[in-house]
Enzyme design. Structure first.
Site, PDB file in Angstrom:
ATOM      1  N   CYS A 182      32.349  -7.827   7.514  1.00  0.00           N
ATOM      2  CA  CYS A 182      33.269  -6.659   8.924  1.00  0.00           C
ATOM      3  C   CYS A 182      34.176  -6.536   7.737  1.00  0.00           C
ATOM      4  O   CYS A 182      34.128  -6.602   6.861  1.00  0.00           O
ATOM      5  CB  CYS A 182      34.150  -7.317   9.891  1.00  0.00           C
TER       6      CYS A 182
ATOM      7  N   THR B 232      37.330  -8.168   7.460  1.00  0.00           N
ATOM      8  CA  THR B 232      37.789  -9.611   6.918  1.00  0.00           C
ATOM      9  C   THR B 232      36.897 -10.832   6.967  1.00  0.00           C
ATOM     10  O   THR B 232      36.881 -11.627   6.588  1.00  0.00           O
ATOM     11  CB  THR B 232      38.863  -9.962   8.117  1.00  0.00           C
TER      12      THR B 232
ATOM     13  N   HIS C 213      28.133 -27.966   1.784  1.00  0.00           N
ATOM     14  CA  HIS C 213      28.907 -29.127   2.918  1.00  0.00           C
ATOM     15  C   HIS C 213      29.086 -28.808   3.525  1.00  0.00           C
ATOM     16  O   HIS C 213      28.613 -30.078   4.728  1.00  0.00           O
ATOM     17  CB  HIS C 213      30.441 -29.095   2.248  1.00  0.00           C
TER      18      HIS C 213
ATOM     19  N   HIS D  72      27.038 -35.461   4.643  1.00  0.00           N
ATOM     20  CA  HIS D  72      27.574 -34.076   5.233  1.00  0.00           C
ATOM     21  C   HIS D  72      26.704 -33.609   6.501  1.00  0.00           C
ATOM     22  O   HIS D  72      26.984 -33.083   7.583  1.00  0.00           O
ATOM     23  CB  HIS D  72      27.559 -32.643   4.294  1.00  0.00           C
TER      24      HIS D  72
HETATM   25  C1  RB5 Z   1      37.164  -3.026  12.511  1.00  0.00           C
HETATM   26  O1  RB5 Z   1      38.475  -2.493  12.308  1.00  0.00           O
HETATM   27  C2  RB5 Z   1      37.899  -4.571  12.158  1.00  0.00           C
HETATM   28  O2  RB5 Z   1      38.909  -5.348  13.058  1.00  0.00           O
HETATM   29  C3  RB5 Z   1      37.109  -5.839  11.543  1.00  0.00           C
HETATM   30  O3  RB5 Z   1      36.162  -5.050  11.111  1.00  0.00           O
HETATM   31  C4  RB5 Z   1      36.813  -7.216  11.214  1.00  0.00           C
HETATM   32  O4  RB5 Z   1      37.694  -6.946  10.157  1.00  0.00           O
HETATM   33  C5  RB5 Z   1      37.472  -7.967  12.617  1.00  0.00           C
HETATM   34  O5  RB5 Z   1      37.689  -9.405  12.059  1.00  0.00           O
END
Ligand code: RB5
Length: 148
Positions: A65, A67, A98, A133
């Site tokens: 996604c 991030t 780990h 672990h």
């Molecule tokens: C979408 O705009 C964004 O929020 C999603 O891709 C992601 O980064 C969420 O964690």
């Protein structure tokens, strides 16, 4: 390896490249979408990948996604999923060594598509370290069962 890959609109382009690279490397890849850059909701794809891994239909999963964070939060709600956000080769390898992470989450707005391919390959190549672990992961499993 049997892999399942999913992304929201933020990760769509990187997913397309990653799927091609993983197939070229000889993996069996199931792509659960999304299918273009139209806005979608990342939990819908996290659940597809997470359930495939938890249900042993795939050995491991990858989620992309913007991030990687939303995907990891959602995927980790599924019992049996250990989803890790990683951002360089060291964290990718340690997530395997780990944490025995069975789902990798990456930010396609943070990392280049070529870095994403490299990090996923580093994670797939790294062995689980076992030993201490195992004890720690068993404590995570106990948490999932509500035993801690
Ligand atoms: C979408 O705009 C964004 O929020 C999603 O891709 C992601 O980064 C969420 O964690």
């Amino acid at each position: 390896m049997k892999l399942v890959v999913g992304a929201d609109h933020g990760g769509y382009r990187a997913k397309e490249r990653l799927v091609r690279a993983l197939m070229a490397a000889g993996h069996h890849v199931t792509d659960v979408g999304t299918i273009d850059e139209s806005s979608v909701d990342y939990p819908d794809f996290a659940v597809r990948v997470g359930r495939a891994v938890a249900g042993k239909k795939a050995d491991r999963g990858v989620l992309l996604c913007g991030t990687g964070i939303g995907m990891a939060i959602a995927a980790n709600k599924i019992r049996g999923v250990r989803a890790a956000v990683v951002w360089n080769k060291k964290t990718a390898a340690l997530a395997a060594e780990h944490n025995d992470a069975n789902v990798l989450c990456l930010g396609a707005r943070i990392l280049s598509s070529s870095s994403i391919v490299a990090l996923v390959k580093a994670w797939l190549a790294a062995p689980f370290g076992g030993d201490r672990h195992v004890r720690r992961i068993n404590k995570i499993r106990a948490l999932e069962r509500g035993n801690r």
